[in-house]
Scaffold this motif. Structure first.
Motif, PDB file in Angstrom:
ATOM      1  N   HIS A 238       4.020   1.548  -1.198  1.00  0.00           N
ATOM      2  CA  HIS A 238       4.667   1.673  -2.510  1.00  0.00           C
ATOM      3  C   HIS A 238       3.679   2.191  -3.555  1.00  0.00           C
ATOM      4  O   HIS A 238       4.037   3.001  -4.415  1.00  0.00           O
ATOM      5  CB  HIS A 238       5.226   0.323  -2.964  1.00  0.00           C
ATOM      6  N   GLU A 239       2.438   1.733  -3.483  1.00  0.00           N
ATOM      7  CA  GLU A 239       1.429   2.195  -4.448  1.00  0.00           C
ATOM      8  C   GLU A 239       1.087   3.668  -4.202  1.00  0.00           C
ATOM      9  O   GLU A 239       0.852   4.423  -5.158  1.00  0.00           O
ATOM     10  CB  GLU A 239       0.195   1.315  -4.367  1.00  0.00           C
TER      11      GLU A 239
ATOM     12  N   SER B 133       0.826  -1.211   0.000  1.00  0.00           N
ATOM     13  CA  SER B 133       0.000   0.000   0.000  1.00  0.00           C
ATOM     14  C   SER B 133       0.861   1.263   0.000  1.00  0.00           C
ATOM     15  O   SER B 133       0.532   2.248  -0.675  1.00  0.00           O
ATOM     16  CB  SER B 133      -0.947   0.001   1.210  1.00  0.00           C
TER      17      SER B 133
ATOM     18  N   HIS C 291       3.960  -4.463 -13.067  1.00  0.00           N
ATOM     19  CA  HIS C 291       5.009  -3.667 -12.432  1.00  0.00           C
ATOM     20  C   HIS C 291       6.395  -3.963 -13.001  1.00  0.00           C
ATOM     21  O   HIS C 291       7.239  -3.063 -13.065  1.00  0.00           O
ATOM     22  CB  HIS C 291       4.978  -3.881 -10.917  1.00  0.00           C
TER      23      HIS C 291
ATOM     24  N   TYR D 284       4.189  -8.594  -5.244  1.00  0.00           N
ATOM     25  CA  TYR D 284       3.053  -9.283  -5.859  1.00  0.00           C
ATOM     26  C   TYR D 284       3.418 -10.711  -6.266  1.00  0.00           C
ATOM     27  O   TYR D 284       2.552 -11.583  -6.328  1.00  0.00           O
ATOM     28  CB  TYR D 284       2.549  -8.493  -7.077  1.00  0.00           C
TER      29      TYR D 284
ATOM     30  N   LYS E 278      -0.466  -8.544 -11.755  1.00  0.00           N
ATOM     31  CA  LYS E 278       0.125  -7.353 -11.146  1.00  0.00           C
ATOM     32  C   LYS E 278       1.654  -7.396 -11.195  1.00  0.00           C
ATOM     33  O   LYS E 278       2.307  -6.369 -11.395  1.00  0.00           O
ATOM     34  CB  LYS E 278      -0.344  -7.194  -9.698  1.00  0.00           C
TER      35      LYS E 278
ATOM     36  N   LYS F  53       1.405   6.893  -6.800  1.00  0.00           N
ATOM     37  CA  LYS F  53       0.294   7.822  -7.022  1.00  0.00           C
ATOM     38  C   LYS F  53       0.743   9.266  -6.859  1.00  0.00           C
ATOM     39  O   LYS F  53       0.305  10.152  -7.596  1.00  0.00           O
ATOM     40  CB  LYS F  53      -0.858   7.511  -6.051  1.00  0.00           C
TER      41      LYS F  53
ATOM     42  N   HIS G 160       8.354   0.186  -8.685  1.00  0.00           N
ATOM     43  CA  HIS G 160       7.718  -0.837  -9.521  1.00  0.00           C
ATOM     44  C   HIS G 160       8.402  -2.184  -9.335  1.00  0.00           C
ATOM     45  O   HIS G 160       7.736  -3.221  -9.273  1.00  0.00           O
ATOM     46  CB  HIS G 160       7.758  -0.434 -10.998  1.00  0.00           C
TER      47      HIS G 160
ATOM     48  N   LEU H 139       7.340  -3.622  -6.007  1.00  0.00           N
ATOM     49  CA  LEU H 139       5.947  -4.068  -6.060  1.00  0.00           C
ATOM     50  C   LEU H 139       5.835  -5.369  -6.845  1.00  0.00           C
ATOM     51  O   LEU H 139       5.060  -6.263  -6.471  1.00  0.00           O
ATOM     52  CB  LEU H 139       5.066  -2.984  -6.684  1.00  0.00           C
TER      53      LEU H 139
END
Length: 369
Positions: A240-241, A238, A287, A274, A283, A245, A267, A270
């Motif tokens: 890293h995302e 969360s 990334h 994932y 996902k 953003k 990326h 992530l």
């Protein structure tokens, strides 16, 4: 070449502790003449220069400030070479030239600061205890002897980053506490002045620089939050995302420029999360492809370009890659490829995807650069 005898005379007199009348008496002239020299209103006759130099025990070149100018010219040439070495990541050569400069000018704290910076910029896993101790010794010397604000601020920063590596956490905290608050840095204060004075062009450039600097600082804090919540991998995802953003909000046209190098890392991590935490191929692929694109985009950036995102307005923000630096000589595509092909630190992270066509296509793109 500029002659700075007024400054030299004032400094030599202060160092020796004599008066203008003392020098005037030695030269058999009026003290008013000496006073004019020190105020820069006139300069001594050339026949007097050897006698003045002899009085202070210096050379005529030193008296005229020529020696000082020569030193500055030599150090400037070191800086120019160092800047290029920084940019292409030849840190071993960079350290070597600043060691040479420090041998040539052992009391020049600017050279010491450049050496400290170069040593600190080494890959952290290549820093020995001896290297860290040398960095700390230089930093402490600068804080003890220098009155230059930039040198002192940089020394404080590097000390705070290196002292914990030798277990000296309390000293690091004390140095950190004595540093300037984020609200009173020069960039923040200059922004206030430029806005008040309505210097639009200058103000905008500084604001653009500040925005991206704040973005980097926020990004670092998000990274530290991951460190504090060690092992909470869902929180890692969360954070890293959220990081991505934030960059997308600023660079809303999708062109990240230099900042590709930071976004690439998020990326990449992530994709790893994932893969290993959620076993989510879709996902992970998304990334990994984004990481590869960022690496390639960065490697193919021109020396100068203009950011056109909304925040930078119609005229955009000019960015010059000459001012960037790296501590490696490989391209970012090569570095990422090393991770993907099993020779990097995360050699087993993506084993489950290696036979997938999409993974092979990413590797192929990285190989082409």
């Amino acid at each position: 070449m500029d002659i700075i005898i007024d400054k030299q005379l004032r400094e030599l007199r202060a160092k020796r502790g004599n008066t203008q009348e003392d020098l005037a008496s030695f030269l058999n002239i009026s003290y008013q003449a000496v006073s004019k020299w020190e105020r820069g209103e006139s300069i001594p006759d050339t026949v007097l220069l050897p006698r003045i130099a002899a009085y202070y025990g210096v050379t005529v070149d030193d008296l005229l400030g020529v020696g000082e100018i020569r030193i500055k010219e030599i150090i400037d040439s070191y800086k120019e070479k160092g800047k290029e070495l920084y940019r292409i990541g030849k840190i071993d050569e960079l350290i070597a030239i600043w060691r040479k400069a420090c041998e040539e000018f052992p009391n020049n704290l600017e050279c010491q600061g450049e050496l400290m910076d170069a040593l600190h910029f080494w890959f952290s896993n290549e820093k020995t205890d001896e290297t860290i101790d040398e960095i700390i010794a230089i930093g402490e010397r600068i804080l003890k002897e220098s009155t230059d604000n930039y040198l002192r601020d940089r020394a404080t920063q590097i000390l705070v980053l290196n002292l914990p590596g030798r277990g000296r956490f309390n000293e690091a905290r004390e140095y950190a506490k004595n540093a300037s608050d984020v609200y009173i840095t020069s960039n923040v204060l200059l922004s206030h002045i430029n806005c008040s004075e309505d210097k639009a062009d200058e103000g905008k450039r500084l604001s653009f620089s500040n925005i991206t600097t704040y973005l980097e600082l926020i990004s670092k804090e998000l990274y530290y939050l991951c460190c504090y919540d060690r092992g909470n991998y869902e929180r890692y995802i969360s954070l890293h995302e959220l990081y991505l953003k934030l960059y997308d909000l600023i660079f809303d046209d999708g062109f990240y420029g230099f900042y590709n190098v930071y976004i690439k890392d998020r990326h990449y991590w992530l994709a790893k999360l994932y893969t290993n935490i959620r076993d989510d191929e879709i996902k992970a692929r998304e990334h990994l492809e984004a990481a590869a694109k960022c690496a390639i985009d960065f490697d193919n950036l021109p020396d100068q370009f203009v950011h056109k995102a909304t925040v930078f307005g119609e005229s955009g923000w000019e960015y010059n890659m000459d001012n960037t630096s790296r501590n490696h000589t490989k391209s970012w595509a090569q570095i990422l490829l090393n991770e993907f092909d099993g020779s990097g630190l995360m050699d087993s992270a993506f084993d489950c995807w290696r036979d997938k066509d999409w993974f092979k296509e990413i590797v192929e793109r990285l190989e082409k650069g």
